[in-house]
Design an enzyme around this catalytic site. Structure first.
Site, mmCIF file in Angstrom:
data_model
loop_
_atom_site.group_PDB
_atom_site.id
_atom_site.type_symbol
_atom_site.label_atom_id
_atom_site.label_comp_id
_atom_site.label_asym_id
_atom_site.label_seq_id
_atom_site.Cartn_x
_atom_site.Cartn_y
_atom_site.Cartn_z
ATOM 1 C CE LYS A 20 -2.083 2.708 2.934
ATOM 2 N NZ LYS A 20 -2.172 3.961 2.137
ATOM 3 C CD GLU A 38 11.831 5.535 10.203
ATOM 4 O OE1 GLU A 38 11.405 6.361 11.029
ATOM 5 O OE2 GLU A 38 11.963 5.770 9.002
ATOM 6 C CB CYS A 57 12.065 9.586 9.571
ATOM 7 S SG CYS A 57 13.115 8.606 8.470
ATOM 8 C CD GLU A 104 9.078 12.885 12.867
ATOM 9 O OE1 GLU A 104 10.038 12.507 12.184
ATOM 10 O OE2 GLU A 104 8.113 12.159 13.165
#
Length: 502
Positions: free
Chosen positions: A192, A267, A302, A402
């Site tokens: 996906k 992750e 990231c 973040e």
């Protein structure tokens, strides 16, 4: 002049996407589609199906059949190696076309797409690397622990059906890091892609078919997390989920996996520090950290070192260089060689980043530069001028959460122990950078940091190195032998070799 992507779309010959289920490209069961709007212009670029729960079930069933009955899990080493190397060659051959599709997906400049970690080339290298493990990651033999003439061996076997869920920011690398080891091990996959970067991924899957991958080994379901992603992560016939994305979705995947104890690799981002000591080459450190939150993805990465911990003796110098790097960034048409940075991926992310910038001001950080939405020729896109915050306390929101945007928080420190304490004062642990000319200091600090990937005086993704994080940055590693083994089950077989022991 008004910026437009429609001419590039026509030049590429971009067609609307389809689902791939059991070797057949088709629409969704109910005909629903997702229309992709380009983040630089909000123009409609194309559409693709929103896979229903029934579509996802058909894709998983196809992958299940291909695993249980098909040739790929039982293919010879040479057969798998040929397909993966052929695919690597096709990726390199179609480099420009894939970069163009990525620019139409997420607005990443084509020039940046040739930088190794974001490139088609790194994806090809990852597949080549994992093709090399197919004949090497075997089992072991053991002596009889209690004596006697016995044979005790272990085998590595493919784990089964893998749900691979990709983010939008680095589809080339993440496609390879998930499908490379999965296919090398003999697994089948339901893939996906992100709804914000599907066209480049669909083209890569077409090249996999051209490379000779059997039908049903890789299936593709497109669409958003609801309903498509949710149906995939909760499907009982999925053996393993490999996901890269947000922490919130990662937690949902852990919950969904519990019912059938699916294997999980994830992750989930980071708040990586760049630690700059007075002995460092300060200009290099500032250019690297600021470049990570501006160039190419505009901080939507990231591993970006978005938290700069800088010794007080070189604090002002660091900020001055960072300002120069931020001012050097250029925006606009991602097909133009002069453009260096991208827009934010959607209006939701635009509002989120602007909200964090406002939060930084409210909590008392000093905005040195940027932080505003770009207007004029860029007013139709999600462009934000890089923000540099000085005098940041490590407890502030902009130093802890973040942001996933072009925002650098600069935190002062006085000595090595304080730097390490600040660096480890986070819920994340994906990566870090250490900048110093003292080699002993560099390795001393790297050993004390609670993070999965440490760069000393720079940072580079390597296909053969494990990549992943501590704490809430995820579970497991991608890259290297550990990634290959994560797509296998380990089986022990024991047999006495004499009748007396039967």
């Amino acid at each position: 002049m008004t910026l437009s992507m429609l001419g590039h779309r026509d030049d590429v010959g971009l067609k609307d996407g389809l689902l791939l289920i059991g070797g057949q490209w088709r629409a969704s069961g109910d005909g629903a589609t997702w229309t992709h709007k380009h983040p630089a212009t909000h123009e409609e670029i194309g559409s693709f199906p929103i896979a229903t729960a029934e579509d996802v079930d058909a894709a998983v069933q196809a992958a299940r059949q291909a695993f249980d009955e098909g040739p790929w899990p039982r293919a010879t080493v040479s057969a798998r190696v040929r397909v993966l190397h052929k695919f690597s060659a096709l990726l390199r051959e179609h480099n420009d076309d894939l970069l163009s599709r990525l620019a139409l997906d997420n607005g990443v400049p084509k020039t940046f797409g040739n930088i190794y970690a974001a490139s088609v080339g790194v994806a090809a290298d990852v597949f080549d690397h994992h093709a090399g493990w197919i004949d090497k990651a075997g089992g072991e033999t053991f002596p009889g622990y209690q004596g006697g003439d016995k044979l005790a061996v272990t085998f590595r076997e493919p784990i089964g059906v893998v749900a691979a869920i990709l983010p939008w920011n680095a589809p080339f690398l993440l496609f390879a890091q998930k499908l490379g080891p999965a296919l090398a091990a003999g697994c089948t996959v339901v893939l996906k892609p992100s709804e914000y970067a599907s066209f480049s991924v669909l083209r890569m899957v077409e090249l996999l078919e051209e490379a000779g991958l059997p039908e049903g080994v890789v299936n593709v379901v497109t669409g958003p997390g609801d309903p498509t992603g949710e149906a995939l992560i909760t499907h009982p016939l999925v053996d393993k989920i490999s996901f890269t994305g947000s922490r919130a979705v990662g937690k949902r995947i852990v919950e969904a996996s519990a019912g059938t104890l699916k294997r999980v690799s994830m992750e989930l981002g980071g708040k990586s520090p760049a630690i700059v000591f007075p002995e460092a080459e300060v200009a290099l450190a500032a250019a690297t950290a600021m470049g990570m939150v501006t160039m190419g993805l505009s901080g939507q990465a990231c591993i970006a070192q978005s938290r700069a911990l800088v010794h007080r003796d070189v604090y002002d110098e660091f900020i001055t260089v960072a300002q120069g790097v931020a001012g050097y960034m250029s925006y606009g048409d991602p097909f133009e060689p002069s453009v260096l940075a991208s827009p934010l991926i959607n209006e939701r992310q635009l509002g989120r980043v602007l909200g964090y910038i406002q939060k930084g001001l409210e909590e008392g950080a000093r905005l040195v530069q940027g932080g505003n939405r770009l207007d004029g020729d860029y007013s139709n896109g999600n462009f934000v001028a890089p923000a540099i915050f000085a005098d940041v306390d490590n407890k502030m929101t902009i130093a802890q959460e973040e942001i996933f945007g072009p925002v650098l928080a600069v935190v002062p420190f006085s000595d090595e122990d304080e730097a390490i304490r600040l660096a480890n004062d986070t819920e994340y642990g994906l990566g870090a950078g250490v900048y110093t000319k003292d080699v002993r200091q560099a390795f001393r600090v790297a050993k004390r940091l609670r993070a999965g990937s440490i760069g000393i005086n720079g940072f580079q993704v390597e296909p053969h190195l494990p990549f992943g994080g501590y704490r809430q940055s995820g579970i497991g590693r991608e890259g290297g032998r550990s990634a290959y083994e994560a797509y296998t089950e380990l089986k022990s077989v024991m047999m006495p070799l004499t009748e007396e022991m039967m």
